[in-house]
Scaffold this active site. Structure first.
Site, short mmCIF file in Angstrom:
data_model
loop_
_atom_site.label_atom_id
_atom_site.label_comp_id
_atom_site.label_asym_id
_atom_site.label_seq_id
_atom_site.Cartn_x
_atom_site.Cartn_y
_atom_site.Cartn_z
N LYS A 1 -12.76 8.20 -16.54
CA LYS A 1 -11.43 7.61 -16.87
C LYS A 1 -11.47 7.91 -18.53
CE LYS A 1 -12.23 3.38 -14.31
NZ LYS A 1 -12.33 1.92 -13.93
N ASN B 1 -6.94 4.74 -16.36
CA ASN B 1 -7.41 4.39 -14.89
C ASN B 1 -6.14 4.75 -13.99
OD1 ASN B 1 -6.08 1.84 -15.29
ND2 ASN B 1 -7.38 1.22 -13.73
N GLY C 1 -18.16 2.20 -21.62
CA GLY C 1 -17.33 3.35 -21.06
C GLY C 1 -15.96 3.05 -20.70
N GLY D 1 -16.45 -8.22 -8.48
CA GLY D 1 -15.67 -7.07 -9.01
C GLY D 1 -13.94 -7.05 -8.09
#
Length: 267
Positions: A76, A97, A139, A249
Site C-alpha cells: 500500500k 489501497n 503500515g 476483519g
C-alpha cells in the site's frame, strides 16, 4: 462468468495485488456485486512479490482494459508512490489501497481502509468518538485507520510499531490535522484503551506470533483485527476467551463497498 455472461473480449478487468493473496476476500465480495449490477467486469487476485511490485504495477497500468487496481499487504505504501495523482487521505496516510484509471489514462489513488474500518466499527455498535484507541501497526492499513479514527473523533490514539522512522513519519502527517491526540511507541501501549486494533499482518499464518499479549488488555476493551482470513485469528480467539468483545476483519471490507462503488462510478 461476469454479470451472468462468460468472460469475453469486452470484459473490463479489476485486479487486487498482494503478497500473499490467498487471504483476499474482495473477489468474493465484488464479483457478485458486478453480477447483480449486470456489469461485464471481473476482479482477479494477482500475486506480486515486493521485489517485483514496481514491474507488475507498471505493466498492469498499461493494460487497456483494466479499470481498477486494488492493493493489499504489503504494497500500500509503494502503490502511493506509483500513482499519478492522490487524494488528500492518501497524502495524510502515505498509502493507497485502490487506484482507478482516469479518462486521460492516468491513475488516481485513494485509501478506503480507514473509512471502511470505522464504518464497520460503527455498524457493529462501537462508535470511536470520544474513545481511547490503541493501534498496533503503522503500515499502509494502520496509517489509514489512524487517520480515520481521529477524523471520527477518537479522543486519544496510541500507535505502536517497531519501525521508529515509520512512526515518526505517520505522526508528522497526523498532527497538523489532529494536533496532540496521537502518541507513538515501539511496544503496544494498552493502558486505558477502550478499543485495541491489530493492523499488522500478524495472524495471517498459524505460526505467527501474537501482535500483543491478550492478558495485558484493559478490562472491557473491544479487540479488533483487520485480518479477514482466517476470520478468527489467534488474537481474537484468546481475547474472546478472556471475555472481551471482538470485531472481525471482514467488517472493514464490508464498510468499503459503497465507497468503492462511488470511486469507480458503478451504478
Amino acid at each position: 462468468m461476469t454479470g451472468g455472461n462468460p468472460i469475453s473480449g469486452t470484459t473490463r478487468l479489476y485486479v487486487v495485488l498482494g503478497d500473499p493473496v490467498a487471504q483476499v476476500q474482495s473477489p468474493g465480495l465484488l464479483n457478485p456485486l458486478f453480477a447483480r449490477l449486470g456489469l461485464d467486469a471481473v476482479l482477479v487476485p494477482v500475486h506480486a512479490r515486493p521485489r517485483d511490485f514496481d514491474q507488475v504495477f507498471g505493466g498492469l497500468r498499461c493494460v487497456g482494459n483494466i479499470d481498477g487496481i486494488f492493493v493489499t499487504v504489503p504494497h500500500k505504501v509503494a502503490a502511493r508512490g506509483l500513482a499519478d495523482r492522490c487524494s488528500p487521505m492518501v497524502d495524510i496516510t502515505g498509502s493507497a489501497n485502490a487506484l482507478r484509471r482516469e479518462a486521460d489514462g492516468s491513475w488516481y489513488a485513494e485509501n478506503f481502509d480507514g473509512v471502511g474500518f470505522v464504518a464497520g466499527l460503527v455498524g457493529a455498535g462501537c462508535d470511536p468518538a470520544g474513545l481511547r484507541v490503541a493501534l498496533v501497526g503503522a503500515g499502509g492499513a494502520g496509517s489509514a485507520i489512524a487517520a480515520a479514527l481521529l477524523a471520527a473523533g477518537a479522543a486519544r490514539l496510541s500507535v505502536c510499531d517497531p519501525d521508529t522512522a515509520k512512526l515518526a513519519g505517520l505522526l508528522e502527517r497526523l498532527d497538523p490535522h489532529w494536533p496532540g491526540r496521537t502518541t507513538t511507541s515501539t511496544a503496544p501501549d494498552l493502558d486505558g484503551a477502550d478499543v485495541v486494533v491489530n493492523a499488522t499482518p500478524l495472524g495471517l499464518r498459524p505460526e505467527d506470533p501474537l501482535p500483543l499479549q491478550p492478558r495485558l488488555l484493559p478490562p472491557g476493551a473491544v479487540v479488533a483485527d483487520i485480518i479477514m482470513k482466517p476470520r478468527e485469528t489467534r488474537l481474537l480467539r484468546e481475547a474472546a476467551a478472556l471475555g472481551h468483545r471482538v470485531h472481525y476483519g471482514m467488517h472493514m471490507l464490508d464498510g468499503q463497498v459503497d465507497s468503492y462503488r462511488a470511486f469507480f462510478g458503478l451504478p
